[in-house]
Design an enzyme around this catalytic site. Structure first.
Site, mmCIF file in Angstrom:
data_model
loop_
_atom_site.group_PDB
_atom_site.id
_atom_site.type_symbol
_atom_site.label_atom_id
_atom_site.label_comp_id
_atom_site.label_asym_id
_atom_site.label_seq_id
_atom_site.Cartn_x
_atom_site.Cartn_y
_atom_site.Cartn_z
ATOM 1 N N TYR A 80 7.478 -6.515 -11.222
ATOM 2 C CA TYR A 80 8.663 -5.757 -12.145
ATOM 3 C C TYR A 80 9.290 -5.521 -10.401
ATOM 4 C CZ TYR A 80 5.589 -2.252 -10.485
ATOM 5 O OH TYR A 80 4.806 -1.031 -9.746
ATOM 6 N N GLU B 207 -3.393 2.524 1.218
ATOM 7 C CA GLU B 207 -1.630 2.892 0.700
ATOM 8 C C GLU B 207 -2.288 3.846 -0.245
ATOM 9 O OE1 GLU B 207 0.334 -0.094 -1.165
ATOM 10 O OE2 GLU B 207 -0.988 -1.479 -1.652
ATOM 11 N N LEU C 64 1.412 -2.746 -0.436
ATOM 12 C CA LEU C 64 3.186 -2.881 -0.950
ATOM 13 C C LEU C 64 4.171 -2.630 0.288
ATOM 14 C CD1 LEU C 64 4.010 -4.068 -3.928
ATOM 15 C CD2 LEU C 64 5.376 -1.296 -3.481
ATOM 16 N N LYS D 202 5.272 -7.028 -6.140
ATOM 17 C CA LYS D 202 4.790 -6.111 -7.076
ATOM 18 C C LYS D 202 5.064 -6.629 -8.240
ATOM 19 C CE LYS D 202 7.600 -2.238 -7.784
ATOM 20 N NZ LYS D 202 6.559 -0.473 -6.777
#
Lengths: 287, 287
Positions: free
Chosen positions: A33, A179, A203, A146
């Site tokens: 997505y 992250e 990511l 992702k």
């Protein structure tokens, strides 16, 4: 609620937009997505998002039948139908619908769905900074994709929220803070920026890459390296980046005040420069 | 395709059974599921499945409004409507439908969906054993929750299938072979069974627990401990267990013949005893 959504080639009323119970995103998290910010009716960095999505789909072996221009046309029509001047556009590609079996189905067309939504204003948070917590990173080992396998992110962000945190910084055993639950993380120490390097554990954030680019343009030093919890807590400034929150200053992490507890000069400079870049891109974009 | 599915209190034609694009299983993998085998129109070990699902939902904080009897009634009606004498019933609970945000929605009712499907015959595989491969376990760290975050399982099973493997045995760094992509794994060496212990890294398999129970009843020694790749390749027998395949003999792993390359006596004895238990439970179940 937006008026319109998009499902596999058709614009449909949002409340009718659905996927079959055997859609593979629904049953396996077998999909990717993207979320792009819409400013002045224009999706910012749309091409970067499409390229990342296509790369993620390729890594997990989802076929990719679209040209970027087709997706751009679809998103532009969705934005126009919903009159979404400001907000986000979410789009998702799953491997398709097929009788449930883990192995890739011999025949299935990817399901493409999309919609727009309003997005909350972050003015106060940018002004004051936010609190975050540090949570154990329990996610899988391919976080560079992702995908919609986000339950680890969900649980971390819920844990943060339950303690008043606006974001969960994720600590991976052996790597430190990698992250945020839906963001990338940066620290500033003695004027030098640091953010974890791209790897399968984080990511490749689009805002992250713009911030690194801006930092370089402004002559700041930046290192891509892992960050320990101790370094983070002792940093002069901490911020996290995402499509939604852009550049968000951290005032406190796990109850420890960061720096002087207010947004620092480097963070403010980067946020301002990022906003300028957005304004330049979206105000001059063709309509 | 089955005739009927169940969606939130209603039986609907299967091809109309769907979930909104903002269902949280679809967007976050934020849901749990179960699959039970139907024999002679009866879902085997249904209560075990419901209890595991309820426990998983509790671990990830999904509210649980159902009594087991309600779910039993729903599944019984689904089986009757689809006249599903043999096959599987799949059911899934997501956290619900809500505007997309990682944090738990303040208000959302869980989405409960279910359907039945035919299930392939495994007679030849039980007779001859199957080939498996060993794949890197890239899944998250809460594998004891039967969630729909299954992309790691999907990729491992696809990797196995692309090499002719019927299952992927998952090797987790530091732990050895932990389980299969959709099964638990056992070895037999010098008459002693071994299977990895229950932990956050493996699914508490229902067939696994029945097999351990049967082994104890039959006076076999069984150890719950981690298994290295070398031990597995040098075992006298290897098998994996799941609701679907029951007790499946492994003839070869990563191209290495296991034992004599045909199903061993312990595996055959456990498969036969499992089938007896199933037959006893399902033939005497109230209709």
């Amino acid at each position: 609620m937006p008026a319109w959504a998009y499902v596999n080639g058709k614009f449909v009323p949002f409340e009718e937009a659905s996927l079959p119970v055997e859609d593979r995103a629904t049953q396996f998290g077998d999909g990717v997505y993207e979320v792009a910010r819409i400013y002045e009716g224009v999706p910012f960095a749309f091409s970067d998002h499409v390229q990342r999505m296509q790369k993620g789909a390729s890594i997990i072996g989802i076929p990719w039948p679209w040209e970027e221009a087709e997706l751009q046309t679809m998103v532009d029509e969705l934005i126009a139908r919903n009159n979404q001047q400001d907000g986000i556009v979410y789009w998702q590609v799953s491997r398709g619908t097929a009788p449930r079996s883990h192995v890739f189905p011999p025949q299935a067309d990817p399901n493409l769905t999309a919609y727009t939504r309003d997005y909350p204003d972050h003015a106060a948070a940018w002004e004051q900074g936010v609190k975050v917590t540090i949570e154990r990173d329990v996610r899988w080992l391919l976080c560079h994709v992702k995908s919609v396998n986000l339950l680890g992110n969900v649980l971390a962000k819920e844990a943060a929220a339950s303690k008043g945190g606006a974001e969960a910084l994720l600590e991976r055993e052996g790597y430190g803070i990698v992250e945020g639950g839906s963001s990338n993380v940066f620290i500033v120490k003695d004027g030098v920026l640091a953010t974890p390097p791209l790897s399968e554990l984080i990511l490749p954030g689009i805002t992250r890459s713009y911030v690194l680019e801006i930092a370089a343009e402004q002559g700041m030093s930046a290192a891509e390296r892992y960050i320990s919890r101790e370094e983070l807590l002792q940093a002069d400034e901490v911020f996290f980046t995402s499509t939604g929150v852009e550049v968000m200053p951290v005032a406190a992490a796990d109850g420890h005040t960061i720096g002087s507890g207010v947004p620092g000069p480097v963070t403010k400079q980067l946020l301002a420069a990022y906003k300028e870049r957005v304004a330049a891109a979206c105000s001059t974009a063709p309509r």
